[in-house]
Scaffold this motif. Structure first.
Motif, PDB file in Angstrom:
ATOM      1  N   HIS A 347       0.831  -1.193   0.000  1.00  0.00           N
ATOM      2  CA  HIS A 347       0.000   0.000   0.000  1.00  0.00           C
ATOM      3  C   HIS A 347       0.872   1.252   0.000  1.00  0.00           C
ATOM      4  O   HIS A 347       2.088   1.190   0.131  1.00  0.00           O
ATOM      5  CB  HIS A 347      -0.931   0.004   1.213  1.00  0.00           C
ATOM      6  N   VAL A 348       0.202   2.390  -0.136  1.00  0.00           N
ATOM      7  CA  VAL A 348       0.877   3.691  -0.122  1.00  0.00           C
ATOM      8  C   VAL A 348       0.202   4.553   0.923  1.00  0.00           C
ATOM      9  O   VAL A 348      -1.034   4.597   1.016  1.00  0.00           O
ATOM     10  CB  VAL A 348       0.808   4.365  -1.504  1.00  0.00           C
ATOM     11  N   MET A 349       1.010   5.242   1.726  1.00  0.00           N
ATOM     12  CA  MET A 349       0.478   6.100   2.778  1.00  0.00           C
ATOM     13  C   MET A 349       0.420   7.540   2.280  1.00  0.00           C
ATOM     14  O   MET A 349       1.412   8.077   1.783  1.00  0.00           O
ATOM     15  CB  MET A 349       1.350   6.009   4.037  1.00  0.00           C
ATOM     16  N   ASN A 350      -0.739   8.145   2.398  1.00  0.00           N
ATOM     17  CA  ASN A 350      -0.915   9.558   2.047  1.00  0.00           C
ATOM     18  C   ASN A 350      -1.824  10.187   3.092  1.00  0.00           C
ATOM     19  O   ASN A 350      -3.035   9.966   3.082  1.00  0.00           O
ATOM     20  CB  ASN A 350      -1.516   9.700   0.648  1.00  0.00           C
ATOM     21  N   PRO A 351      -1.248  10.956   4.015  1.00  0.00           N
ATOM     22  CA  PRO A 351      -2.083  11.524   5.091  1.00  0.00           C
ATOM     23  C   PRO A 351      -3.149  12.474   4.579  1.00  0.00           C
ATOM     24  O   PRO A 351      -4.177  12.665   5.230  1.00  0.00           O
ATOM     25  CB  PRO A 351      -1.058  12.244   5.981  1.00  0.00           C
ATOM     26  N   ASN A 352      -2.933  13.067   3.409  1.00  0.00           N
ATOM     27  CA  ASN A 352      -3.920  14.002   2.873  1.00  0.00           C
ATOM     28  C   ASN A 352      -5.145  13.305   2.296  1.00  0.00           C
ATOM     29  O   ASN A 352      -6.175  13.946   2.073  1.00  0.00           O
ATOM     30  CB  ASN A 352      -3.278  14.871   1.784  1.00  0.00           C
ATOM     31  N   LEU A 353      -5.034  11.992   2.035  1.00  0.00           N
ATOM     32  CA  LEU A 353      -6.156  11.258   1.450  1.00  0.00           C
ATOM     33  C   LEU A 353      -6.799  10.281   2.425  1.00  0.00           C
ATOM     34  O   LEU A 353      -7.762   9.605   2.054  1.00  0.00           O
ATOM     35  CB  LEU A 353      -5.696  10.498   0.211  1.00  0.00           C
ATOM     36  N   ALA A 354      -6.269  10.179   3.634  1.00  0.00           N
ATOM     37  CA  ALA A 354      -6.820   9.236   4.606  1.00  0.00           C
ATOM     38  C   ALA A 354      -8.265   9.601   4.936  1.00  0.00           C
ATOM     39  O   ALA A 354      -8.572  10.727   5.318  1.00  0.00           O
ATOM     40  CB  ALA A 354      -5.973   9.236   5.874  1.00  0.00           C
ATOM     41  N   GLY A 355      -9.161   8.629   4.730  1.00  0.00           N
ATOM     42  CA  GLY A 355     -10.564   8.848   5.035  1.00  0.00           C
ATOM     43  C   GLY A 355     -11.303   9.708   4.020  1.00  0.00           C
ATOM     44  O   GLY A 355     -12.447  10.101   4.258  1.00  0.00           O
ATOM     45  N   LYS A 356     -10.701   9.997   2.892  1.00  0.00           N
ATOM     46  CA  LYS A 356     -11.319  10.862   1.888  1.00  0.00           C
ATOM     47  C   LYS A 356     -12.051  10.033   0.836  1.00  0.00           C
ATOM     48  O   LYS A 356     -11.901   8.816   0.729  1.00  0.00           O
ATOM     49  CB  LYS A 356     -10.257  11.726   1.199  1.00  0.00           C
ATOM     50  N   TRP A 357     -12.845  10.751   0.032  1.00  0.00           N
ATOM     51  CA  TRP A 357     -13.571  10.158  -1.092  1.00  0.00           C
ATOM     52  C   TRP A 357     -13.088  10.831  -2.376  1.00  0.00           C
ATOM     53  O   TRP A 357     -12.963  12.049  -2.443  1.00  0.00           O
ATOM     54  CB  TRP A 357     -15.081  10.350  -0.920  1.00  0.00           C
TER      55      TRP A 357
END
Length: 630
Positions: A347-357
């Motif tokens: 996987h890839v971690m992106n804090p700006n997209l966590a929980g986003k749609w």
């Protein structure tokens, strides 16, 4: 005749020198043989219990004699004090560790950004390319835009078209309006509604032919039809194609102009298949161009081609880039780099997209709540479904320095420091590696967080294990191999015939009696490994369940129930077969299957020989390397 005084003096000097030499020799001999200390007297040096060959360290004999391979005299095998350790363990003195310049690193879990470099070109955004075509047959009498590259705005006039059919359509509208005027004072509701519907239909026909509302209003106001119509641009952009000439007759649908809006462009990049695992839809890309050195542009990945080119072994990666100043021009060469923060399990971690749609076709659309994409109307999807994870410790990958791994393909040998107060001790361990992230490797199997691995000097330890005839990177099966150890000296059969039965028996490790429960567990491991090996040999496509079964069977073996003498052997076998099981669940090509089959066959054979199980039939499983597993 009396001797002279000079002669007497010479004789006396010679006698004195002789006396001094005699006395000095006596003293030297006494000092060269010191008296044994009390500790030495009480603890005499034990005799060597094993004898080995200086050129073939794999040879171990219970008494002195000749090496059966080269015929050299055997020498005592000095005990290193770590005989109770595993097959890959080695101990060195603190002084030797300093001379070897050994450095260690603590294995940890943390996020590290990868660097994926790509090249490509700027291209048109296909969603912003429009076509101006003829909506009815006629003749082009005038082109207002007569060459490509001209910027146009929405509503600009482009061409004047003559068509006799225009007269009929306009006449229908004019007559419908005149009819409604005549029926204004009529009492027939039906006639009034019919006239109004005719007007609406005539207007719609002209609108569908490309007439603007202003043009239709002008026809109604003028009250007379016109045989020419001006075609206007339906969008803003650059004219990239001109497909018609003045005086040319066109049919319905004939393309006249192609207009591209360059305020948003695509960048088409080529990514190697080994880098695709780190790229994600919605990821950020930075790139530079030859035209603007030193200036960095940014974009968002909107599409990753599901097909890899067989010629270049690359896949196309499409990036959407905002281009309000029109600096980026289609055809420009670019050099791009992606810096994804890689997480565990691919996987890839992106804090700006966590929980986003996110919009499934428009990655620039990011919302905090579910809904529909405002651009295409499709339902938004979660970032997690696209391979993104949150910034948490359990999602972080396990990392080791690149310098710690002695690579042997997908696998590698690392040396793990074992806590020891007396002297440094290290254990060679085979691990499975993931992708490389800068100066680090991701570890898929074989290490735990908190363990310390040798980050500098690992090859020196590996060489020392090789000298001691233990399994190493260069000699995975042990038995030395360095120097002349692996050479065929000739005459081996004659030398072995000259050996006594006792010496021949000493070369083979006598089997240790296994408890019944352990025997059954090891036979289950053998059966699971053999089933996986047979599946590879038969070119079965779905072998993952068989390797999962092998992994589960290995975990059920009770190591504590094995005799102590077999603990190091099982530790080695469990490590190798466990790596086979993990790698077998990641097979993606026939080359992977063939390579794994060779390894699994060797490891299974070693298990059978060392533990004396399953000897009723020979090992099977020779893959068909022409077909293989796709």
């Amino acid at each position: 005749m009396k001797p002279s005084k000079q002669t007497t003096r010479i004789v006396l000097i010679a006698l004195g020198l002789a006396l001094v030499a005699f006395v000095g020799g006596r003293l030297t001999s006494k000092s060269a043989t010191p008296a044994p200390s009390s500790s030495q007297a009480s603890n005499p040096k034990p005799k060597a219990s094993l004898w080995t060959c200086s050129m073939h360290p794999q040879i171990k004999m219970p008494k002195p004699g000749k090496c059966p391979l080269c015929g050299m005299n055997l020498i005592p095998l000095e005990s290193s004090g770590d005989d109770e350790g595993g097959e890959r363990e080695i101990s060195v003195s603190p002084y030797a560790a300093k001379l070897m310049e050994l450095e260690t690193y603590t294995v940890d879990r943390r996020f590290v950004s990868a660097e994926v470099r790509m090249v490509g070109t700027v291209d048109y955004d296909e969603t912003r390319v429009s076509t101006i075509s003829a909506w009815f047959p006629g003749r082009i009498d005038q082109l207002f835009v007569d060459y490509t590259g001209v910027p146009v705005n929405k509503g600009d006039h482009l061409a004047k078209l003559y068509s006799p059919e225009l007269l009929t359509a306009q006449e229908e509208l004019i007559q419908a309006i005149q009819t409604l005027e005549k029926l204004k004072n009529s009492d027939s509701t039906y006639l009034l509604e019919t006239a109004q519907k005719t007007i609406v239909a005539s207007r719609e026909k002209l609108r569908l032919w490309g007439f603007t509302a202003e043009q239709i209003a002008a026809i109604e106001k003028r009250g007379t039809p016109s045989d020419h119509m001006t075609i206007y641009s339906t969008g803003s952009g650059i004219v990239i194609h001109k497909n018609a000439q003045e005086g040319m007759y066109v049919k319905t649908g004939t393309r006249i102009y192609t207009i591209a809006d360059l305020t948003t462009v695509w960048v088409q990049l080529d990514a190697y298949e080994s880098d695709l695992d780190a790229l994600r839809y919605g990821g950020q890309i930075e790139f530079t161009t030859e035209a603007y050195p030193g200036e960095t542009f940014e974009g968002t990945i909107s599409f990753i081609d599901p097909v890899v080119s067989p010629a270049t072994r690359t896949a196309k990666v499409r990036v959407i880039v905002k281009n309000p100043t029109l600096k980026l021009k289609p055809g420009m060469f670019v050099r791009a780099i992606a810096r994804p923060i890689v997480a565990a399990n691919g996987h890839v971690m992106n804090p700006n997209l966590a929980g986003k749609w996110i919009g499934p076709m428009h990655p620039e659309v990011v919302r905090n709540e579910p809904g529909d994409c405002p651009v295409c109307g499709m339902p938004l999807v979660t970032a997690e479904s696209l391979g993104y994870v949150a910034d948490s410790e359990e999602n972080a990958p396990l990392l080791i320095p690149v310098s710690a791994a002695l690579k042997t393909g997908k696998r590698a040998i690392v040396y793990v420091q074992i806590p020891n107060d007396e002297k440094p001790t290290y254990e060679g361990r085979e691990i499975l590696l993931g992708q490389r992230l800068g100066n680090f490797y991701v570890v898929k199997r074989g290490l735990e967080a908190g363990e310390r691995v040798v980050s500098h000097g690992a090859f020196k330890l590996d060489a020392e294990l090789q000298i001691q005839a233990k399994p190493s990177m260069m000699t995975p099966e042990g038995g030395g191999g360095g120097g002349m150890a692996g050479m065929d000296m000739g005459g081996d059969d004659d030398k072995k015939e000259a050996m006594t039965d006792e010496e021949m028996a000493a070369m083979d490790t006598p089997p240790v009696q296994l408890p019944m429960a352990s025997q059954m567990q090891l036979e289950a491991v053998q059966a699971a490994a053999q089933a996986a090996l047979d599946a590879l040999a038969q070119n079965e496509r779905n072998t993952k369940p068989l390797f999962q079964t092998l992994e589960q069977t290995l975990s059920k073996v009770d190591a504590a129930a094995l005799p102590p003498a077999l603990h190091p052997l099982w530790k080695e076998a469990n490590m190798l077969l466990g790596n086979d099981a993990a790698e077998g669940q990641m097979i993606i090509s026939k080359a992977d299957a063939n390579a794994l089959a060779d390894q699994l066959r060797d490891h299974l054979k070693s298990l059978v020989e060392k533990f004396g199980i399953g000897m009723a039939e020979p090992l099977r499983g020779t893959p068909n390397k022409e077909q293989g597993t796709e």
